[in-house]
Design a protein around this motif. Structure first.
Motif, PDB file in Angstrom:
ATOM      1  N   LYS A  42      10.447   4.070   0.448  1.00  0.00           N
ATOM      2  CA  LYS A  42      11.080   5.164  -0.308  1.00  0.00           C
ATOM      3  C   LYS A  42      12.087   5.923   0.563  1.00  0.00           C
ATOM      4  O   LYS A  42      13.187   6.261   0.114  1.00  0.00           O
ATOM      5  CB  LYS A  42      10.014   6.120  -0.838  1.00  0.00           C
TER       6      LYS A  42
ATOM      7  N   ASP B  92       0.837  -1.199   0.000  1.00  0.00           N
ATOM      8  CA  ASP B  92       0.000   0.000   0.000  1.00  0.00           C
ATOM      9  C   ASP B  92       0.876   1.254   0.000  1.00  0.00           C
ATOM     10  O   ASP B  92       2.106   1.172   0.073  1.00  0.00           O
ATOM     11  CB  ASP B  92      -0.955  -0.002   1.199  1.00  0.00           C
ATOM     12  N   GLU B  93       0.250   2.419  -0.057  1.00  0.00           N
ATOM     13  CA  GLU B  93       0.980   3.681  -0.155  1.00  0.00           C
ATOM     14  C   GLU B  93       1.833   3.960   1.076  1.00  0.00           C
ATOM     15  O   GLU B  93       2.941   4.499   0.977  1.00  0.00           O
ATOM     16  CB  GLU B  93      -0.011   4.835  -0.366  1.00  0.00           C
ATOM     17  N   GLU B  94       1.310   3.589   2.244  1.00  0.00           N
ATOM     18  CA  GLU B  94       2.058   3.830   3.483  1.00  0.00           C
ATOM     19  C   GLU B  94       3.363   3.050   3.497  1.00  0.00           C
ATOM     20  O   GLU B  94       4.431   3.587   3.828  1.00  0.00           O
ATOM     21  CB  GLU B  94       1.191   3.437   4.690  1.00  0.00           C
ATOM     22  N   LEU B  95       3.280   1.776   3.128  1.00  0.00           N
ATOM     23  CA  LEU B  95       4.481   0.931   3.093  1.00  0.00           C
ATOM     24  C   LEU B  95       5.459   1.424   2.027  1.00  0.00           C
ATOM     25  O   LEU B  95       6.677   1.387   2.219  1.00  0.00           O
ATOM     26  CB  LEU B  95       4.076  -0.522   2.826  1.00  0.00           C
ATOM     27  N   GLN B  96       4.910   1.901   0.913  1.00  0.00           N
ATOM     28  CA  GLN B  96       5.761   2.417  -0.166  1.00  0.00           C
ATOM     29  C   GLN B  96       6.507   3.672   0.286  1.00  0.00           C
ATOM     30  O   GLN B  96       7.684   3.850  -0.039  1.00  0.00           O
ATOM     31  CB  GLN B  96       4.923   2.725  -1.406  1.00  0.00           C
ATOM     32  N   SER B  97       5.842   4.513   1.066  1.00  0.00           N
ATOM     33  CA  SER B  97       6.482   5.728   1.583  1.00  0.00           C
ATOM     34  C   SER B  97       7.632   5.388   2.528  1.00  0.00           C
ATOM     35  O   SER B  97       8.702   6.012   2.494  1.00  0.00           O
ATOM     36  CB  SER B  97       5.463   6.602   2.304  1.00  0.00           C
ATOM     37  N   GLU B  98       7.421   4.390   3.380  1.00  0.00           N
ATOM     38  CA  GLU B  98       8.475   3.952   4.296  1.00  0.00           C
ATOM     39  C   GLU B  98       9.668   3.397   3.522  1.00  0.00           C
ATOM     40  O   GLU B  98      10.825   3.669   3.841  1.00  0.00           O
ATOM     41  CB  GLU B  98       7.926   2.887   5.259  1.00  0.00           C
TER      42      GLU B  98
END
Length: 333
Positions: free
Chosen positions: A297, A289-295
């Protein structure tokens, strides 16, 4: 192009033609009983010639060609007539073909341009006729030269794929899936390692009717530079790509470590490969998900300080256009 039709390695025996014999004829005519020498030269033997063709992508048409023989030169005749040259044999090959001597493994030459012609086996020179051997002390020579023998060679033809972008990654990184969604190519796709055994090529359609060529190369494993796995059979294809796209799945235990292994294998095979432009593509991002992708990144920003990277998904087509834009920009810088 199906995988079975992609042939990038063939062995061929080639022999050029021998030169024709020179003639030892003496001129004879009514009222001329003892004319001088008028024997002509023999014709040269035929060459075996390689020709580069940009419309060829594989050596498949040579797969069952085991012997190539050029024609022999014709013998010289009377009235100083020269024998006919032997018929040349032309072998058409794709651009990026490397020719090696089978015995010594020495690289003889490479074909890199459309229409380029290189003589693989030189035809034998024709012998001189007795006309050339006349002198004040030997006015009627009755001898002439024999033609020289042609060349015989066992050669290996290796194709190094010419593509703008080469996909580099471990087996099952999603290279074939990416190729199938970016191009019209139909590579074999399955959930087991080494599904791809030979390179697949595809043309990526870009904006304003422009395009570039991308190659799906069989997966690298640790130790490939020493010949493990498919070893040198695929690493040579990477040499001809101007940009390398490193594919690493987002569910990899350690993305940076996987990237370092790939870099190390390329460096051990040929250090010059590290001079090429590189882009890291994190595949299968539909799994997070987007949250995991932000972490992730934030973590990758620290690890990949000097190497550009992009998240994408072939299945959901997330960031595919961004990926194409990045590659196009790198190819045209």
């Amino acid at each position: 192009m199906t995988e079975g039709n992609f042939v990038d390695y063939v062995k061929i025996y080639v022999s050029s033609g021998k030169g024709g014999k020179g003639s030892s004829h003496l001129h004879r005519e009514k009222f001329i009983e003892k004319g001088g020498p008028d024997g002509g030269d023999g014709g040269r033997g035929g060459h075996v010639i390689l020709v580069g063709r940009k419309n060829l992508w594989t050596l498949f048409h040579l797969k069952f060609m085991r012997h190539v023989k050029a024609g022999h030169g014709g013998d010289g005749g009377s009235s100083r007539s020269t024998g006919a040259d032997g018929e040349d044999q032309f072998i058409e090959v794709p651009l990026g073909t490397v020719v090696k001597d089978k015995e010594t493994d020495e690289v003889l030459f490479e074909i890199t341009e459309d229409g380029e012609e290189r003589i693989l086996a030189l035809g034998g020179k024709g012998g001189l006729g007795n006309w050339h051997f006349r002198s004040s002390t030997n006015q009627t020579p009755r001898y002439a030269q024999p033609g020289l023998a042609g060349e015989e060679k066992d050669v290996i033809l290796e194709l190094k794929v010419l593509a703008d972008v080469g996909l580099v990654g471990f087996p099952n990184a999603g290279k074939s899936t990416l190729l199938s969604v970016l191009t019209s190519a139909k590579p074999k796709i399955a959930d087991y390692p080494f599904t791809t055994l030979k390179p697949n090529l595809g043309i990526v359609a870009y904006r304003d009717f422009q395009s570039f060529v991308i190659a799906d190369i069989p997966g690298i494993i640790e130790g490939a530079a020493e010949g493990k796995g498919l070893g040198h059979y695929f690493l040579r294809h990477i040499e001809r790509n101007s940009t390398l796209l490193f594919l690493i799945p987002v569910d990899s235990p350690n993305i940076k470590e996987e990237y370092d292994i790939l870099i190390r294998e390329l460096e051990e095979y040929n250090p010059e490969l590290l001079n090429k432009q590189r882009l890291v593509a994190i595949s299968k991002c539909d799994m997070i998900d987007e949250e995991l992708q932000s972490e992730l990144k934030a973590e990758l920003d620290q690890q990949f300080k000097n190497t550009p990277y992009v998240f994408f998904s072939s299945v959901s087509q997330y960031n595919l256009q961004l990926l194409k834009d990045r590659l196009w920009k790198m190819l045209n810088e």
